[in-house]
Design an enzyme around this catalytic site. Structure first.
Site, PDB file in Angstrom:
ATOM      1  N   ASP A  28       0.825  -1.204   0.000  1.00 38.27           N
ATOM      2  CA  ASP A  28       0.000   0.000   0.000  1.00 38.27           C
ATOM      3  C   ASP A  28       0.861   1.256   0.000  1.00 38.27           C
ATOM      4  O   ASP A  28       2.083   1.198   0.155  1.00 38.27           O
ATOM      5  CB  ASP A  28      -0.913   0.010   1.231  1.00 38.27           C
ATOM      6  CG  ASP A  28      -2.002  -1.051   1.161  1.00 38.27           C
ATOM      7  OD1 ASP A  28      -2.357  -1.461   0.039  1.00 38.27           O
ATOM      8  OD2 ASP A  28      -2.495  -1.480   2.227  1.00 38.27           O
ATOM      9  N   TYR A  54       6.864  -9.981   6.802  1.00 38.08           N
ATOM     10  CA  TYR A  54       6.798  -8.544   7.016  1.00 38.08           C
ATOM     11  C   TYR A  54       7.404  -8.200   8.375  1.00 38.08           C
ATOM     12  O   TYR A  54       7.420  -9.035   9.291  1.00 38.08           O
ATOM     13  CB  TYR A  54       5.351  -8.049   7.016  1.00 38.08           C
ATOM     14  CG  TYR A  54       4.703  -7.925   5.660  1.00 38.08           C
ATOM     15  CD1 TYR A  54       4.725  -6.710   4.961  1.00 38.08           C
ATOM     16  CD2 TYR A  54       4.045  -9.006   5.077  1.00 38.08           C
ATOM     17  CE1 TYR A  54       4.111  -6.584   3.724  1.00 38.08           C
ATOM     18  CE2 TYR A  54       3.438  -8.884   3.840  1.00 38.08           C
ATOM     19  CZ  TYR A  54       3.467  -7.671   3.164  1.00 38.08           C
ATOM     20  OH  TYR A  54       2.858  -7.554   1.942  1.00 38.08           O
TER      21      TYR A  54
END
Length: 247
Positions: free
Chosen positions: A51, A109
């Site tokens: 994003d 992540y």
């Protein structure tokens, strides 16, 4: 022929990975460079869609071309032409049906949290000065591995066939002056990591209990989970594949 390339980028200046109208994306910048260098329209497919404001320490993407590439020369020229906040690490040929997104077997992540103000981390960590019970946060993180349906952490308006993910590891670690959340899974839903971190922080701040996490996950209701933390602290750090390289 199909080629993979490995890259990294600082996502601050970009509206995410994916090309879109009226916004600058990482994908767009790379495709523009490849078009100039190879003199053909190149469409690249990334392993994930970060994003706006999210960073990547490691991302893979693929593209097709009939040109037999001098990969070292292409690597040099791409890095010369790309913006300073995007870097290509290597280019390699893969099987013709290898797919950067669908062949990935795991993704990892990290989310960086700073608990003291640091101007040098302004775009790479979330500053939160409140005291946190990290032991409780880690206890709650361990619960995630017992579930598969993570609809409660997914962006509300998203087009997916399933909300099931297999989380392989999830843990908070202190790294210098940063508190870092590490998570690995076979796949992630949109906004999932930022929503998980926000939920765990509420537990660390004693706004919710560890046991509340079971209720949140079982509810499948995004409204029950915590607020998504800012994008700037999130890094895609590792993507794994099996047996895709030709040479």
């Amino acid at each position: 022929m199909r080629y993979f390339f490995e890259l990294s980028y600082l996502g601050t200046a970009y509206h995410g990975w994916q090309k879109q109208p009226n916004a600058v994306s990482v994908q767009e910048k790379i495709e523009q460079v490849l078009k100039r260098l190879l003199q053909e329209n190149i469409e690249i497919v990334g392993a994930g869609r970060t994003d706006a404001g999210v960073h990547a320490k490691q991302l893979f993407a693929h593209f097709d071309t009939e040109v037999c590439l001098n990969r070292e020369e292409l690597l040099y020229k791409m890095n010369s032409m790309l913006p300073k906040d995007i870097a290509v690490t290597r280019i390699f040929r893969v099987k013709t049906d290898a797919h950067a997104r669908f062949d990935a077997i795991s993704r990892s992540y990290e989310y960086q949290l700073a608990q003291r103000k640091d101007p040098f981390l302004i775009d790479q960590a979330y500053y939160l000065k409140q005291d946190l019970d990290v032991d409780k946060m880690n206890e709650a993180a361990g619960i995630l591995k017992n579930y598969r349906n993570f609809k409660c952490f997914s962006k509300s308006r998203t087009d997916v066939k399933t909300y099931n993910c297999t989380i392989k590891s999830a843990e908070w670690k202190s790294t210098g002056e940063l508190l870092v959340f590490h998570i690995t899974a076979d796949r992630f839903l949109r906004n999932m990591v930022r929503a998980i971190v926000g939920t765990l922080l509420e537990i660390g701040q004693k706004k919710n209990s560890v046991e509340d996490l079971h209720k949140i996950i079982k509810s499948e209701d995004r409204g029950r989970a915590g607020t998504s933390v800012p994008a700037r602290g999130l890094f895609l750090t590792r993507i794994e594949y099996l047996n895709i390289e030709v040479d």
